[in-house]
Design a protein around this motif. Structure first.
Motif, PDB file in Angstrom:
ATOM      1  N   VAL A   7      77.327  60.983  36.069  1.00 15.07           N
ATOM      2  CA  VAL A   7      77.811  61.769  37.197  1.00 15.07           C
ATOM      3  C   VAL A   7      77.921  63.232  36.804  1.00 15.07           C
ATOM      4  O   VAL A   7      78.470  63.578  35.767  1.00 15.07           O
ATOM      5  CB  VAL A   7      79.163  61.203  37.707  1.00 15.07           C
ATOM      6  N   GLY A   8      77.293  64.095  37.628  1.00 12.90           N
ATOM      7  CA  GLY A   8      77.388  65.546  37.473  1.00 12.90           C
ATOM      8  C   GLY A   8      77.894  66.110  38.779  1.00 12.90           C
ATOM      9  O   GLY A   8      79.054  66.475  38.930  1.00 12.90           O
ATOM     10  N   GLY A   9      77.010  66.122  39.774  1.00 11.08           N
ATOM     11  CA  GLY A   9      77.431  66.430  41.135  1.00 11.08           C
ATOM     12  C   GLY A   9      77.765  65.172  41.913  1.00 11.08           C
ATOM     13  O   GLY A   9      78.529  65.212  42.866  1.00 11.08           O
ATOM     14  N   GLY A  10      77.158  64.037  41.514  1.00 11.61           N
ATOM     15  CA  GLY A  10      77.546  62.758  42.094  1.00 11.61           C
ATOM     16  C   GLY A  10      76.465  61.949  42.774  1.00 11.61           C
ATOM     17  O   GLY A  10      76.728  60.824  43.203  1.00 11.61           O
TER      18      GLY A  10
ATOM     19  N   TYR B 134      77.755  70.898  35.930  1.00 14.18           N
ATOM     20  CA  TYR B 134      78.287  71.430  37.186  1.00 14.18           C
ATOM     21  C   TYR B 134      79.804  71.469  37.103  1.00 14.18           C
ATOM     22  O   TYR B 134      80.433  70.563  36.558  1.00 14.18           O
ATOM     23  CB  TYR B 134      77.826  70.547  38.351  1.00 14.18           C
ATOM     24  N   HIS B 135      80.383  72.523  37.677  1.00 16.65           N
ATOM     25  CA  HIS B 135      81.833  72.713  37.539  1.00 16.65           C
ATOM     26  C   HIS B 135      82.655  71.745  38.381  1.00 16.65           C
ATOM     27  O   HIS B 135      83.834  71.525  38.103  1.00 16.65           O
ATOM     28  CB  HIS B 135      82.217  74.154  37.913  1.00 16.65           C
ATOM     29  N   GLY B 136      82.048  71.194  39.449  1.00 17.39           N
ATOM     30  CA  GLY B 136      82.808  70.352  40.370  1.00 17.39           C
ATOM     31  C   GLY B 136      82.202  68.976  40.539  1.00 17.39           C
ATOM     32  O   GLY B 136      81.336  68.556  39.783  1.00 17.39           O
ATOM     33  N   MET B 137      82.689  68.286  41.548  1.00 20.33           N
ATOM     34  CA  MET B 137      82.242  66.924  41.809  1.00 20.33           C
ATOM     35  C   MET B 137      82.176  66.691  43.313  1.00 20.33           C
ATOM     36  O   MET B 137      82.972  67.251  44.064  1.00 20.33           O
ATOM     37  CB  MET B 137      83.226  65.919  41.173  1.00 20.33           C
TER      38      MET B 137
END
Length: 441
Positions: free
Chosen positions: A266-269, A344-347
């Protein structure tokens, strides 16, 4: 010798799902995206500068199922859908584990990963809306590759902003994107106002997905005939990827498989959501109660395991709506790692909500450990996984070793989200003993 029925479970083209599953219909208390200026929940018109109408409707939809257009469904065949579910017998033997290990083979697409599932849908809807150009970001290059190729099917031009660290480390990604007819720039670039600003302030930066998103959005917003397409994070992308999980559920039925663990990187999802959300739907309905769903992220960008659940921008420039998600902060630039698709900073807000509601769990690994798992898989199963996919593989191996230590015959299923044949520099560093640690704990 009879081949076990679960060795490789194939579906026919007729079994390609007819509907996408939208988990937004089933997750309670989802927080709306917020307009960065008005601070009010976003409306359809707020997206019109960068998205076409059909994509906007899907992004904001709460319908449980959305029909897949026949043209998209037919074209999914060319992406090698349905993809096989395969058992890793040789890996099991090498680990001496009583566990059963299965993997969903998204690596067999001609594009090399799962990214084509949403690229195809987004190109279709944009072409129907009369859009002539798409802009996008890409981390390791899988998403840029996918959008570049499928854009040809709909006579759309594509401009890709590729994170500079990956652009320099993976030169053959530029070659393949150019071969498919797209233009690719290292991000931050001199082609946007925001790119020039970042380069002036941080001339040596390796870039980030947040910066590349800002550049792609800026370019789209300046031309009414250009739209932005993205490969992860937002709801419509999660939606399009659920063909993976819907196929997997059919294969579970054929193979009489009851998983104890469902695992994806999982990075961005997007690959995680696509693989697990249809299964999570079944679990929320009372089935598969004992199965643990695990998201695996890099220690370089551990948004779920170390981030904060808050409203944050999806990009670095603050051009996107504010999204309720696990985030390390939109200004955070992760250390350069080979799994660029996870930097990536978020999810995804949907993945974030599932994690916040304790419907899924998460772990993180250093890239030195994940590449070691990738080499083990290559030497046992003959497949070289993408650096991103190595994260899911590492977790699957850890669970299999736990089963060995506890003498438990559990069933482990992971998503092999892509192959690593264009990421061999990372493997070369492993073999030479020069691979650096991820650079963040």
């Amino acid at each position: 010798m009879a081949i076990p029925k679960d060795a490789r479970i194939q579906l026919s083209p007729e079994d390609i799902p007819k509907r996408w599953y939208n988990i937004a219909a089933d997750l309670p208390n989802l927080q709306p995206m917020i307009h960065p200026v008005t601070k009010e929940p976003v409306k359809e018109e707020d997206f019109k500068a960068i998205f076409c109408d059909d994509i906007i409707k899907q992004e904001l939809s709460k319908e449980r199922y959305i029909d897949i257009p026949e043209e998209v469904r037919d074209a999914l065949i060319s992406l090698n859908r349905p993809s096989p579910l395969q058992r890793a017998y040789r890996l099991e033997k090498y680990l001496k584990t009583p566990a059963k290990i299965y993997f969903k083979r998204e690596d067999m697409s001609p594009l090399g990963s799962h990214k084509g599932n949403t690229a195809l849908a987004q190109a279709y809807y944009n072409a129907n809306a009369g859009i002539h150009t798409l802009t996008t970001e890409t981390g390791a290059g899988q998403w840029g590759t996918a959008l570049a190729m499928v854009s040809n099917l709909f006579d759309i031009k594509t401009t890709v902003f590729m994170v500079k660290g990956s652009f320099m480390a993976k030169p053959l990604r530029k070659t393949i994107i150019n071969t498919y007819g797209a233009t690719v720039y290292a991000s931050p670039s001199e082609y946007t106002d925001f790119g020039r600003k970042v380069l002036k302030e941080h001339p040596e930066t390796s870039g980030s997905l947040g910066i590349a998103i800002s550049e792609a959005c800026e370019m789209a917003a300046k031309d009414e005939h250009t739209c932005y397409a993205l490969g992860s994070v937002m709801n419509h992308v999660m939606l399009h990827q659920t063909v993976i999980g819907e196929e997997t559920l059919q294969q579970f039925g054929i193979g009489e498989i009851e998983p104890d663990y469902m695992i994806a990187c999982v990075g961005g999802g997007s690959n995680f959501a696509g693989f697990t959300f249809p299964f999570l739907r079944e679990k929320m309905a009372g089935k598969h109660k004992d199965c643990e769903i695990i998201a695996v992220e890099p220690k370089a960008a551990p948004s779920l395991t170390k981030g904060e659940f808050k409203y944050d921008y999806g990009d670095t420039a603050g051009m996107t709506p504010l999204m309720m998600m696990y985030s390390l902060g939109s200004q955070y630039i992760p250390p350069a790692i080979h799994a660029g698709g996870l930097r990536y900073h978020g999810m995804s807000p949907l993945v974030s909500a599932a994690f916040d509601q304790h419907k899924i769990s998460a772990v993180s690994y250093d890239q030195t450990d994940t590449f070691a798992a990738g080499i083990t898989f290559a030497r046992t199963e003959g497949i070289i996984p993408a650096p991103e996919s190595c994260h899911a593989l590492k977790c699957a191996i850890d669970k299999a070793i736990e089963c060995k230590e506890k003498n438990e015959a559990k069933t482990i299923v992971f998503n092999l989200s892509g192959h690593g044949l264009l990421d061999l520099y990372g493997y070369e560093q492993v073999l030479e003993g020069t691979l650096p640690k991820s650079g963040s704990d």
